[in-house]
Design an enzyme around this catalytic site. Structure first.
Site, mmCIF file in Angstrom:
data_model
loop_
_atom_site.group_PDB
_atom_site.id
_atom_site.type_symbol
_atom_site.label_atom_id
_atom_site.label_comp_id
_atom_site.label_asym_id
_atom_site.label_seq_id
_atom_site.Cartn_x
_atom_site.Cartn_y
_atom_site.Cartn_z
ATOM 1 N N ILE A 14 0.826 -1.209 0.000
ATOM 2 C CA ILE A 14 0.000 0.000 0.000
ATOM 3 C C ILE A 14 0.857 1.255 0.000
ATOM 4 C CG2 ILE A 14 -0.254 0.209 2.511
ATOM 5 C CD1 ILE A 14 -3.033 0.749 -0.108
ATOM 6 N N SER A 36 11.352 1.116 8.231
ATOM 7 C CA SER A 36 10.972 -0.229 7.791
ATOM 8 C C SER A 36 12.061 -1.217 8.154
ATOM 9 C CB SER A 36 10.756 -0.236 6.268
ATOM 10 O OG SER A 36 10.499 -1.535 5.788
ATOM 11 N N LYS A 91 -5.981 2.598 6.905
ATOM 12 C CA LYS A 91 -7.163 1.901 7.403
ATOM 13 C C LYS A 91 -6.847 0.419 7.577
ATOM 14 C CE LYS A 91 -8.062 -0.554 3.723
ATOM 15 N NZ LYS A 91 -8.186 -2.047 3.773
ATOM 16 N N ASP A 169 -10.517 -6.628 6.005
ATOM 17 C CA ASP A 169 -9.546 -5.595 5.638
ATOM 18 C C ASP A 169 -10.000 -4.865 4.370
ATOM 19 O OD1 ASP A 169 -6.686 -4.425 6.058
ATOM 20 O OD2 ASP A 169 -6.719 -5.022 3.953
#
Length: 310
Positions: A14, A36, A91, A169
């Site tokens: 994403i 990350s 989200k 999801d």
């Protein structure tokens, strides 16, 4: 006005497909770092292994976009707020309602922006649908949300764990649209959760809703689709049939196309909203889609299905 300097934490699909391109083309923001466990990042962007490493560097950061899995994200958000950074949440905003509510209170005490994003809401077609339905008598609605998990979530094993939401999801995208466009209250009445024997989170779900409309409404979510994805919401009113297709980017009323928007504009609009919130010292956290999801998990009947390699 100087640009808002944004870092991204969680450099998965994403972030690569949506956040990076949206930041690149949106005025008022610039990507300055990635946090990350991976070492890859856009050219010229430094990578840090933790928020502390980033904070201890000489890179100035105004805000951070959290693209990590929902479980544990609230704790990371609190840490980011403690460093004086505004926070954008992918989200769903967190794994539980209470942790997100508490996070909202904490953000308010800091005076920093907390923005829980629902990308499917950021379509002109969704806005137009909401405006059209505002004065309509709603009879019922039906959500049909099916996709191939191997295509859209490759290697994302966290989806199948407790707190990973499974098929909700993507399904929560549909719920975020429904809560925006349906002008009357509704709630989860029944739910069936289909859980693969080797996983904790559902691979499919059927949900029915009750509310201030004449007939029951429903939602069907499925991760096992092998053909083209189906992302459709149909709303019956006393005089019209409204249909949002393609994840909310295509609006039809009584079979006629009213508006179609390119889906890749969603995240550009999200970052425009984030800049606006930061400039005005405001937060925006809509919990309605998460509440419906939580209710479905709370009252849903669990049905075991065959093992699935996602």
């Amino acid at each position: 006005m100087s640009k808002m300097r944004i870092a991204i934490m969680g450099y998965g699909k994403i972030a690569k497909d949506q956040h990076i391109p949206a930041i690149a083309k949106r005025e008022g923001v610039e990507l300055v770092a990635v946090v990350s466990s991976r070492t890859d990042a856009p050219d010229g962007i430094p990578v840090f292994g933790s928020l502390n490493e980033l904070a201890e560097s000489d890179i100035k950061v105004n805000a951070i976009a959290l693209c990590t899995p929902p479980k544990g994200r609230a704790k990371i958000a609190r840490e980011a707020l403690s460093k004086g950074w505004h926070v954008l949440l992918e989200k769903p905003p967190g794994a539980t309602l209470r942790e997100v509510e508490t996070l909202c209170d904490h953000a308010a005490s800091t005076g920093l922006t907390l923005f829980a994003t629902w990308h499917a809401q950021y379509n002109a077609a969704v806005d137009k649908a909401a405006a059209f339905l505002a004065d309509q008598e709603i009879l019922s609605f039906a959500i049909n949300w099916r996709e191939n998990v191997r295509k859209w979530h490759p290697g994302q094993t966290w989806l199948w764990q407790a707190g990973g939401f499974g098929v909700f999801d993507p399904g929560i995208n549909a719920l975020s649209i429904a809560t925006k466009i349906i002008p009357v209250d509704f709630h989860v009445d029944q739910a069936s959760l289909f859980v693969a024997e080797n996983h904790q989170a559902p691979i499919a779900a059927n949900v029915s809703f009750s509310g201030a409309f004449a007939k029951n409404a429903s939602a069907e979510f499925d991760f096992r689709t092998t053909g083209d994805e189906i992302w459709t919401i149909k709303v019956k009113t006393k005089t019209h049939l409204l249909c949002l297709e393609q994840g909310g980017s295509l609006l039809k009323i009584d079979g006629e196309t009213v508006l179609e928007q390119h889906a890749d504009e969603e995240y550009s609009a999200i970052y425009a909203r984030f800049v606006e919130l930061m400039q005005n010292g405001q937060s925006d956290v809509d919990l309605a889609p998460l509440k419906l999801t939580a209710d479905a998990f709370m009252i849903g009947e669990r049905h075991n299905v065959a093992p699935f390699a996602g």
